[in-house]
Each structure stands twice: as C-alpha cells, then as structure tokens.
Write a protein that holds these residues in place. Structure first.
Motif, short mmCIF file in Angstrom:
data_model
loop_
_atom_site.label_atom_id
_atom_site.label_comp_id
_atom_site.label_asym_id
_atom_site.label_seq_id
_atom_site.Cartn_x
_atom_site.Cartn_y
_atom_site.Cartn_z
N GLN A 87 0.82 -1.09 0.16
CA GLN A 87 0.48 0.02 0.12
C GLN A 87 0.48 1.45 0.36
N ASN A 88 2.11 1.13 1.10
CA ASN A 88 3.13 2.70 1.03
C ASN A 88 4.28 2.78 0.16
N VAL A 89 4.85 1.01 -0.49
CA VAL A 89 5.77 1.89 -1.41
C VAL A 89 5.41 1.89 -2.85
N SER A 90 5.74 3.35 -3.25
CA SER A 90 5.44 2.92 -4.83
C SER A 90 5.58 1.78 -5.52
N PHE A 91 6.90 1.72 -5.69
CA PHE A 91 7.40 0.92 -6.63
C PHE A 91 6.46 -0.93 -6.00
N LEU A 92 6.47 -0.97 -5.46
CA LEU A 92 5.91 -1.70 -5.21
C LEU A 92 4.24 -2.01 -5.58
N SER A 93 3.84 -1.12 -5.27
CA SER A 93 2.51 -0.51 -5.44
C SER A 93 1.79 -0.46 -7.20
N ASN A 94 3.07 -0.08 -7.32
CA ASN A 94 2.70 0.71 -8.75
C ASN A 94 2.35 -1.14 -9.59
N ASN A 95 3.96 -1.86 -9.45
CA ASN A 95 4.24 -3.32 -9.83
C ASN A 95 3.71 -5.25 -9.50
N ALA A 96 2.04 -4.06 -8.23
CA ALA A 96 1.77 -5.54 -7.69
C ALA A 96 0.81 -5.69 -9.54
N PRO A 97 0.52 -6.98 -9.10
CA PRO A 97 0.09 -8.17 -9.39
C PRO A 97 -0.91 -7.89 -9.12
N SER A 98 -2.44 -7.99 -9.62
CA SER A 98 -4.37 -7.78 -9.09
C SER A 98 -3.81 -9.15 -8.25
N CYS A 99 -4.88 -9.15 -7.38
CA CYS A 99 -5.11 -9.62 -6.07
C CYS A 99 -6.08 -10.24 -5.61
N GLY A 100 -6.94 -10.14 -7.07
CA GLY A 100 -8.70 -10.28 -6.47
C GLY A 100 -9.22 -9.19 -7.41
N ILE A 102 -11.00 -6.85 -5.61
CA ILE A 102 -10.39 -5.65 -4.22
C ILE A 102 -8.59 -4.99 -4.69
N PRO A 103 -8.15 -3.92 -5.47
CA PRO A 103 -7.11 -3.95 -5.40
C PRO A 103 -6.60 -4.09 -3.83
N CYS A 104 -5.62 -5.32 -3.55
CA CYS A 104 -5.02 -5.28 -2.89
C CYS A 104 -3.35 -3.76 -2.15
N ASN A 105 -3.47 -2.78 -3.09
CA ASN A 105 -2.99 -1.62 -2.77
C ASN A 105 -3.72 -0.45 -2.41
N GLY A 106 -5.26 -0.71 -2.77
CA GLY A 106 -6.41 0.11 -1.49
C GLY A 106 -6.42 0.20 -0.20
N LYS A 107 -6.29 1.98 0.29
CA LYS A 107 -6.81 1.90 1.54
C LYS A 107 -7.60 1.88 1.49
N TYR A 108 -8.86 1.93 2.62
CA TYR A 108 -9.93 2.44 3.07
C TYR A 108 -9.97 3.27 4.41
N ILE A 109 -9.17 2.94 4.75
CA ILE A 109 -8.80 3.91 5.80
C ILE A 109 -7.03 4.26 5.82
N ASN A 110 -6.87 5.66 6.12
CA ASN A 110 -5.73 6.35 6.82
C ASN A 110 -5.21 7.20 7.70
N TRP A 111 -5.47 7.23 9.21
CA TRP A 111 -5.40 7.84 9.53
C TRP A 111 -4.62 8.26 10.22
N LEU A 112 -3.73 9.51 10.12
CA LEU A 112 -2.51 10.29 11.34
C LEU A 112 -1.62 9.94 9.72
N GLY A 113 -2.00 9.68 8.30
CA GLY A 113 -1.39 9.26 7.14
C GLY A 113 -0.36 8.29 7.36
N PHE A 114 -0.45 7.69 8.11
CA PHE A 114 0.40 6.38 7.93
C PHE A 114 -0.73 4.82 9.00
N ILE A 115 -2.05 4.85 9.00
CA ILE A 115 -2.36 3.67 9.94
C ILE A 115 -3.00 3.22 9.31
#
Length: 145
Positions: A87-100, A102-115
């Motif tokens: 979710q948080n490292v651009s290299f991984l999130s940009n090159n992540a394979p589809s995991c179903g 719902i995308p695994c790099n999506g963020k439903y919550i982002n409290w305080l910018g990191f939670i």
C-alpha cells in the motif's frame, strides 16, 4: 507475582488482542461495508483461530501452545507487513499483480497518514508474537532447569 501468573497475563493479553483484531475486521467488513481483499482474507485466516486457541489455553493454563501461536503470528505478521508495504511503497504498489476483485494496494482508512488496516493487523500480530515469545522462553527455561 509468580512466573505462572505472568504467563497467564501474557496469554490473556494475546487473546484480548486477537479478539479486538477479529471484531475490528468484522466491524470494517460488516458495518462499514469494506470488502476485504485477498491479503486481508489471508490475515483473517491466521488471526481468527487465535481467539479460540488462546481462549482454551487460558482456561486450561496450557503454555506450550505459545510455540504454535508464535509461528502462526509471525506468518500473519509477514503477510501484514507485505500488505502494508504494498500500500505504501510506490515501487511495490505500481508493480503489484492484481490480487482479486478488490485491489490489495487500496486504502479504506489512512489515519494520521500511516495507519491502515494492514498496519493495525501488523500491530496485533506483533503483540501476539511478543507475548507468546516471552511465554515460550519462560516455559523452555523452566524445562531446562
């Protein structure tokens, strides 16, 4: 306080953490209607049995369970860490394979910018791992004497 009492307290902390994590994930999926991605399901598969296993271990005062819970919580923590990095490292999130669906790099919550949800799961797995690691070391140390 005796070592036995301390072990009971640590088992209780690990169990309470698993209960909070389970109900937290159910809150996000059932009340907030956030559909879990594949990696979230894997984390749930590891976390949910802890509520039963650790609950039984508390009642029966069976500290040997710590080795199994420790190993499983490590595995769950690795999945959570990978998911969080996805979710948080651009290299991984940009090159992540589809995991179903719902995308695994999506963020439903982002409290305080990191939670995020995987971060919360990682904290829960870490607490459970540390509690059971301490119990394991104590039980192993008492058997060596």
């Amino acid at each position: 306080m005796t070592t036995k009492t301390k072990n009971e307290d640590l088992l209780f902390v690990a169990w309470a953490t698993s209960i909070i994590a389970m109900f937290g994930s159910l809150y996000f999926s059932e009340i907030r209607q956030y559909e879990p991605c594949t990696l979230c399901w894997y984390q749930r598969i590891v976390m949910y049995p802890f509520t039963v296993l650790l609950g039984i271990a508390i009642i029966r005062k069976e500290y040997f369970i710590s080795i199994y819970v420790m190993i499983l919580s490590f595995i769950g923590g690795v999945i959570s860490l990978y998911h969080y990095l996805l979710q948080n490292v651009s290299f991984l999130s940009n090159n992540a394979p589809s995991c179903g669906r719902i995308p695994c790099n999506g963020k439903y919550i982002n409290w305080l910018g990191f939670i995020t949800i995987p971060f919360l799961a990682l904290i829960a797995f870490t607490i459970i791992f540390l509690c059971t690691y301490i119990i394991y070391k104590r039980v192993k140390g008492s058997q060596d004497k």
